[in-house]
Design a protein around this motif. Structure first.
Motif, PDB file in Angstrom:
ATOM      1  N   UNK A  48       8.183   1.502   8.171  1.00  0.00           N
ATOM      2  CA  UNK A  48       7.248   2.504   8.605  1.00  0.00           C
ATOM      3  C   UNK A  48       6.180   2.730   7.428  1.00  0.00           C
ATOM      4  N   UNK A  49       6.595   2.603   6.273  1.00  0.00           N
ATOM      5  CA  UNK A  49       5.639   2.882   5.056  1.00  0.00           C
ATOM      6  C   UNK A  49       4.768   1.678   5.057  1.00  0.00           C
ATOM      7  N   UNK A  50       5.223   0.611   5.025  1.00  0.00           N
ATOM      8  CA  UNK A  50       4.685  -0.554   4.789  1.00  0.00           C
ATOM      9  C   UNK A  50       3.460  -0.541   6.010  1.00  0.00           C
ATOM     10  N   UNK A  51       3.874  -0.433   7.083  1.00  0.00           N
ATOM     11  CA  UNK A  51       2.636  -0.651   8.190  1.00  0.00           C
ATOM     12  C   UNK A  51       1.585   0.640   7.893  1.00  0.00           C
ATOM     13  N   UNK A  52       1.930   1.773   7.385  1.00  0.00           N
ATOM     14  CA  UNK A  52       1.001   2.764   7.186  1.00  0.00           C
ATOM     15  C   UNK A  52       0.053   2.482   5.901  1.00  0.00           C
ATOM     16  N   UNK A  53       0.864   2.179   4.752  1.00  0.00           N
ATOM     17  CA  UNK A  53       0.006   2.173   3.313  1.00  0.00           C
ATOM     18  C   UNK A  53      -0.271   0.689   2.899  1.00  0.00           C
ATOM     19  N   UNK A  54       0.251  -0.501   3.564  1.00  0.00           N
ATOM     20  CA  UNK A  54       0.025  -1.533   2.800  1.00  0.00           C
ATOM     21  C   UNK A  54      -1.080  -2.438   3.623  1.00  0.00           C
ATOM     22  N   UNK A  55      -2.076  -3.007   2.677  1.00  0.00           N
ATOM     23  CA  UNK A  55      -1.986  -3.121   1.387  1.00  0.00           C
ATOM     24  C   UNK A  55      -2.573  -1.675   0.897  1.00  0.00           C
ATOM     25  N   UNK A  56      -1.901  -1.497  -0.104  1.00  0.00           N
ATOM     26  CA  UNK A  56      -2.415  -0.034  -0.958  1.00  0.00           C
ATOM     27  C   UNK A  56      -1.421   0.533  -2.008  1.00  0.00           C
ATOM     28  N   UNK A  57      -1.567   1.546  -2.643  1.00  0.00           N
ATOM     29  CA  UNK A  57      -1.208   2.029  -3.712  1.00  0.00           C
ATOM     30  C   UNK A  57       0.329   2.753  -3.695  1.00  0.00           C
ATOM     31  N   UNK A 115       3.552  14.564   0.581  1.00  0.00           N
ATOM     32  CA  UNK A 115       3.341  14.992   1.866  1.00  0.00           C
ATOM     33  C   UNK A 115       3.045  13.848   2.796  1.00  0.00           C
ATOM     34  N   UNK A 116       2.301  12.922   2.434  1.00  0.00           N
ATOM     35  CA  UNK A 116       1.848  11.737   3.442  1.00  0.00           C
ATOM     36  C   UNK A 116       3.325  11.093   3.732  1.00  0.00           C
ATOM     37  N   UNK A 117       3.979  10.711   2.625  1.00  0.00           N
ATOM     38  CA  UNK A 117       5.233  10.006   2.823  1.00  0.00           C
ATOM     39  C   UNK A 117       5.970  10.692   3.579  1.00  0.00           C
ATOM     40  N   UNK A 118       6.449  11.716   3.537  1.00  0.00           N
ATOM     41  CA  UNK A 118       7.191  12.742   4.484  1.00  0.00           C
ATOM     42  C   UNK A 118       6.927  12.691   5.875  1.00  0.00           C
ATOM     43  N   UNK A 119       5.464  12.665   5.990  1.00  0.00           N
ATOM     44  CA  UNK A 119       5.132  12.856   7.259  1.00  0.00           C
ATOM     45  C   UNK A 119       5.393  11.433   7.984  1.00  0.00           C
ATOM     46  N   UNK A 120       4.996  10.338   7.516  1.00  0.00           N
ATOM     47  CA  UNK A 120       5.426   8.911   8.070  1.00  0.00           C
ATOM     48  C   UNK A 120       6.771   8.619   8.232  1.00  0.00           C
ATOM     49  N   UNK A 148      -2.667  16.792  -3.284  1.00  0.00           N
ATOM     50  CA  UNK A 148      -3.022  15.409  -3.131  1.00  0.00           C
ATOM     51  C   UNK A 148      -2.960  14.716  -4.603  1.00  0.00           C
ATOM     52  N   UNK A 149      -3.795  14.006  -4.886  1.00  0.00           N
ATOM     53  CA  UNK A 149      -3.979  13.296  -5.983  1.00  0.00           C
ATOM     54  C   UNK A 149      -3.702  13.888  -7.414  1.00  0.00           C
ATOM     55  N   UNK A 150      -4.293  15.220  -7.312  1.00  0.00           N
ATOM     56  CA  UNK A 150      -4.027  16.315  -8.353  1.00  0.00           C
ATOM     57  C   UNK A 150      -2.397  16.196  -8.964  1.00  0.00           C
ATOM     58  N   UNK A 151      -1.430  15.859  -8.135  1.00  0.00           N
ATOM     59  CA  UNK A 151      -0.108  16.081  -8.724  1.00  0.00           C
ATOM     60  C   UNK A 151       0.003  14.658  -9.710  1.00  0.00           C
ATOM     61  N   UNK A 152      -0.523  13.660  -9.232  1.00  0.00           N
ATOM     62  CA  UNK A 152      -0.530  12.508  -9.985  1.00  0.00           C
ATOM     63  C   UNK A 152      -1.098  12.593 -11.398  1.00  0.00           C
TER      64      UNK A 152
END
Ligand code: TXA
Ligand code: MG
Length: 319
Positions: free
Chosen positions: A75-84, A191-196, A302-306
């Motif tokens: 699930x995560x790979x198909x949504x976010x790869x290639x990616x961070x 949030x994105x991870x939990x959603x996917x 969002x990326x503010x957490x990072x």
């Protein structure tokens, strides 16, 4: 021979190469050659036993290096790869040397989203083990020049790939446990991870698992870093500038007062821009000889957490 072909040949020969990804520049070796991977630790001054991320050419390479269960990973790979996004999965010990994982029975994997990195990995046909291409504990590099400044003498080749689009290291999520755990925040948010995934992703509460090698003090420039609330940033900066050489990382376009005499690195724009320039800003203020760097916190979204995670590590007491 062009630089990408040279890089592939060097990697095939067991050498180490600097290369761009969309997050930060990496110091890469063929992840299937134990002796080559060992060179990374020596060059970075990184204690062995800190596990490295394996960079794959395609998600379809996963079963060669990792074991399932696959549902969450797919699930995560198909949504976010290639990616961070880095996934921690059970490793296959036949194909992933101990040097990569620090002897753990899991391995971190991701497919980077940078044309140069992908060309090299696909050309080599094997995954690259690569940490960020900085000296251990220092600020990660987001340009080729940063890599050359830190490690230029020690690596035979650093590929050019422009400034890294994101500028912060990948999000790391551990899928090897009963529940998914966020080990490091990044551009892909919890949030994105939990959603996917359709389930709650847990965070480290101090008792749960932390990524091995994620030290409280990390990503640190030479100057002392202090975080302050945005509304007192300039009063604090003015006061401190009377006693030492102060640099301000004005993340969200904060205007300095006319009587501020320190160094300034100003980022105008949104949180993504702040992430993109964060490490360049810290490096710039260091180069100006600042003894103290002041920065406001970013908004916790969002990326503010990072961004806040990395600023917090830069500000943590050093041993
Ligand atoms: O964006 C990135 O992830 C960059 C680029 C080059 O891909 N790489 C990077 O690598 O930041 P490095 O080595 O600086 O950070 C890797 C992190 C470490 O905190 C390590 O503890 C964690 O990944 N890690 C790697 N393998 C792991 C494993 N099997 N279990 C838990 N954590 C792991
Ligand atoms: Mg690093």
């Amino acid at each position: 021979m062009n630089d990408v072909d040279r890089a592939i040949r060097l990697l095939d020969d067991g050498e180490v190469v600097g290369l761009p990804t969309e997050t930060v520049y990496g110091l890469a070796a063929d992840g299937t050659q134990a002796a080559a991977v060992s060179k990374i630790f020596k060059i970075k001054g990184r204690p062995s036993g800190h596990p490295l991320i394996l960079h794959l050419g395609e998600a379809s390479w996963l079963p060669r290096y990792c074991a399932g269960p696959w549902e969450r990973a797919q699930r995560l790979a198909s949504q976010f790869w290639p990616g961070p996004l880095t996934l921690i999965l059970p490793r296959k010990a036949q194909t992933v040397p101990d040097e990569v994982t620090g002897g753990l029975d899991t391995v971190g994997v991701r497919v980077p989203d940078h044309p140069v990195a992908r060309e090299v990995i696909l050309g080599l046909g094997r995954p690259l083990a690569a940490p960020s291409a900085n000296r251990f504990g220092g600020v990660s590099p987001t340009t080729k020049e940063h890599v050359l400044a830190d490690l230029g003498q020690a690596v035979p080749l650093v590929l050019e790939g422009g400034p890294c689009r994101i500028g912060l290291e990948s999000t790391i999520v551990d899928l090897s446990r009963e529940s998914p755990y966020l080990l490091r925040p990044g551009a892909v948010s919890i949030v994105q991870l939990s959603e996917v995934l359709g389930e709650t992703v847990l965070t480290d509460d101090g008792k749960g698992p932390a990524a091995p090698g994620t030290l409280a003090s990390h990503y640190a420039p030479s100057a002392r870093v202090v975080l302050v609330d945005a509304d007192v940033l300039w009063p604090v900066a003015l006061r401190e500038a009377r006693g030492c050489r102060v640099g301000v990382l004005a993340l969200l376009g904060n205007e300095p007062p006319a009587d501020f005499e320190g160094e300034l690195y100003r980022v105008t724009g949104d949180l993504a821009q702040a992430a993109h320039e964060l490490y360049a800003g810290l490096r710039f203020l260091d180069e100006q000889g600042c003894e103290l760097i002041l920065s406001p916190f970013a908004q916790l979204e969002g990326i503010g957490v990072a961004i806040n995670d990395r600023l917090g590590r830069a500000a943590a007491p050093r041993s």
